[in-house]
Design an enzyme around this catalytic site. Structure first.
Site, mmCIF file in Angstrom:
data_model
loop_
_atom_site.group_PDB
_atom_site.id
_atom_site.type_symbol
_atom_site.label_atom_id
_atom_site.label_comp_id
_atom_site.label_asym_id
_atom_site.label_seq_id
_atom_site.Cartn_x
_atom_site.Cartn_y
_atom_site.Cartn_z
ATOM 1 C CD GLU A 140 -2.321 1.311 2.547
ATOM 2 O OE1 GLU A 140 -3.219 2.384 2.755
ATOM 3 O OE2 GLU A 140 -2.119 0.462 3.768
ATOM 4 C CG ASP A 173 -6.159 4.567 2.694
ATOM 5 O OD1 ASP A 173 -7.051 5.550 2.176
ATOM 6 O OD2 ASP A 173 -5.997 4.042 3.908
ATOM 7 C CD GLN A 201 -7.162 0.080 4.393
ATOM 8 O OE1 GLN A 201 -6.119 0.799 4.007
ATOM 9 N NE2 GLN A 201 -7.109 -0.698 5.317
ATOM 10 C CD GLU A 237 -6.209 2.260 7.530
ATOM 11 O OE1 GLU A 237 -5.690 1.546 8.371
ATOM 12 O OE2 GLU A 237 -5.906 2.908 6.661
#
Length: 260
Positions: A140, A173, A201, A237
């Site tokens: 990530e 993300d 995310q 998140e």
């Protein structure tokens, strides 16, 4: 329709960790993720998942000494044995929790030729072990404002690692990517059809609160993900705007009701 997973390291933090599973299920989540499971017995976590009808979507491999500031071991020369021990431990948890994906953190800069070689070799070893267990290894990109000095702070670098090791998957993300480079719709149009995205995310930008707070139009992105055929989990998140106030997570979930 989007499928949302509650990140229990960020949400329901007014409750003890074991109680967060039931709270997430009551609010309509059908899956959970969190940073690290290792403070709890895997069998205890598996029981909490089963009792609350939840799936385990994701967790992180051991990152080294988190309290001392370490943020992963994958790219740290001299720590290869510790890294592999961490992968084996993570896979043991994944088997018990029936979790199909693990995020592997890289570590902190500087980058050298030895760093890159170590990183590639460790990820190759990790994906080989994980494939035997039916588990995906994810990497990530994380923005350097939230995690100063993090080695993997570029989507270009992440994609280069995937070219070197096609068994890897991307953890996108959208909060981090908006800060790193923006242009999220174009990125999703390019990346989702490749099959290289293993998990997504979300959080509001710039303050990492609920996704209906800030500059990103998440309803548009949710519809786009549907149109592109993404059917994986979307991990929530973010930090509730009301912090650890009682019921802060529940009271901030108005954004999700339209999608349940």
């Amino acid at each position: 329709m989007p499928r949302f997973a509650a990140n229990l390291s960020f949400l329901y933090t007014d409750l003890p960790f074991p109680e967060r599973f039931a709270a997430a299920a009551r609010d309509g989540f059908r899956a959970v993720e969190y940073l690290f499971p290792y403070e709890h017995e895997a069998e205890t976590l598996a029981r909490l998942l089963k009792e609350n009808g939840l799936q385990q979507a994701l967790f992180n491999a051991p990152p080294g000494n988190w309290e001392a500031g370490e943020r992963g071991l994958a790219a740290l020369p001299g720590r290869e044995a510790e890294f592999l021990q961490g992968i084996e431990r993570a896979l043991q948890y994944a088997r018990t929790l029936h979790c199909p994906r693990i995020h592997v953190m890289a570590g902190l800069k500087p980058v050298t030729a030895d760093t890159l070689a170590c990183w590639q070799q460790n990820l190759q070893r990790a994906t080989t072990l994980a494939a035997q267990a039916g588990v995906q290894i994810l990497i990530e990109p994380i923005n350097s404002r939230d995690m100063p000095g993090y080695l993997l702070d570029s989507l270009d670098t992440a994609e280069a690692l995937l070219e070197h090791n096609p068994a890897l998957k991307l953890q996108l993300d959208l909060y981090h990517l908006q800060i790193i480079r923006g242009d999220l719709s174009v990125l999703l149009h390019r990346l989702i059809p490749t099959g290289r995205v293993g998990h997504i995310q979300i959080a509001g930008v710039p303050d990492r609160h609920e996704p209906d707070i800030g500059e990103v139009n998440y309803p548009h992105l949710f519809r786009l993900l549907d149109d592109l055929g993404y059917d994986g989990w979307i991990g929530c998140e973010y930090r509730p705007a009301r912090g650890q106030a009682p019921h802060a997570t529940h009271d901030g979930l108005g954004w999700m009701k339209a999608w349940l």
